[in-house]
Design a protein around this motif. Sequence first.
Motif, PDB file in Angstrom:
ATOM      1  N   ASN A  54     -11.945  71.673  71.863  1.00  0.00           N
ATOM      2  CA  ASN A  54     -12.768  72.513  70.992  1.00  0.00           C
ATOM      3  C   ASN A  54     -13.222  73.826  71.623  1.00  0.00           C
ATOM      4  OD1 ASN A  54     -12.701  70.641  68.823  1.00  0.00           O
ATOM      5  ND2 ASN A  54     -14.275  69.435  69.850  1.00  0.00           N
ATOM      6  N   LYS A  55     -12.506  74.297  72.604  1.00  0.00           N
ATOM      7  CA  LYS A  55     -12.831  75.590  73.212  1.00  0.00           C
ATOM      8  C   LYS A  55     -11.705  76.583  72.925  1.00  0.00           C
ATOM      9  CE  LYS A  55     -13.913  77.953  77.507  1.00  0.00           C
ATOM     10  NZ  LYS A  55     -14.036  77.864  78.973  1.00  0.00           N
ATOM     11  N   ARG A  56     -12.050  77.716  72.317  1.00  0.00           N
ATOM     12  CA  ARG A  56     -11.059  78.730  71.969  1.00  0.00           C
ATOM     13  C   ARG A  56     -10.638  79.474  73.233  1.00  0.00           C
ATOM     14  NH1 ARG A  56     -11.439  82.853  66.846  1.00  0.00           N
ATOM     15  NH2 ARG A  56     -10.872  84.777  67.910  1.00  0.00           N
ATOM     16  N   THR A  65      -7.150  76.921  69.805  1.00  0.00           N
ATOM     17  CA  THR A  65      -8.180  75.958  70.168  1.00  0.00           C
ATOM     18  C   THR A  65      -7.557  74.577  70.204  1.00  0.00           C
ATOM     19  OG1 THR A  65      -9.865  77.279  69.034  1.00  0.00           O
ATOM     20  CG2 THR A  65     -10.446  74.999  69.577  1.00  0.00           C
TER      21      THR A  65
END
Lengths: 112, 116
Positions: A54-56, A65
Amino acid sequence: GDSVTQTEGLVTLTKGLPVMLNCTYQTTYSPFLFWYVQHLNEAPKLLLKSSTDNKRTEHQGFYATLHKSSSSFHLQKSSVQLSDSALYFCAWLSGSFNKLTFGAGTRLAVCP
Amino acid sequence: ETAVFQTPNYHVTQVGNEVSFNCKQTLGHDTMYWYKQDSKKLLKIMFSYNNKQLIVNETVPRRFSPQSSDKAHLNLRIKSVEPEDSAVYLCASSAGTGGRNYAEQFFGPGTRLTVL
């Protein structure tokens, strides 16, 4: 078994439009996903990578992501340029010996 | 310039001949790879070497043999080529294999082999 799937073989877009290239994976290991870009008659080059849920991650206007809940790592850009025309590979890193397993690739063709 | 270099760029040969491709990296990396990219652009790993030791050997016909003289060089020899060997052979390198910090692979421009 472990695999990476890219569903689109060819995506054709007009310059300035947004794009999303799909990548889903199947693995029993903790995923580490990559996007490589290969321009015509050139070497593949790393575009993005991520192992964080969940980290772009962003590079050169492209972003992706990693979503472990949906096993996806889709590549996006808000406004494609003619120079983005290339072959895009999603790849998954096996824990053993840095082995990369590539998807089939998606060709992005950007028209004027 | 630090990069991955491959020679030759192109090679055309006939069925049954032997060919040899060279790869050199000046990135100071410990690990090198050979990939095959076929006419449909599918990329598949063939071999991987870490500090001159073979560590990955995928299901590749025995006529293919990698050779490494030192960690900066990885060559590929094909004895008695077949028509299905026509492809682009890409060499790559990475800093190592010991974890994700070493994961990025840098590719050379490839050698295009055509078997008539």
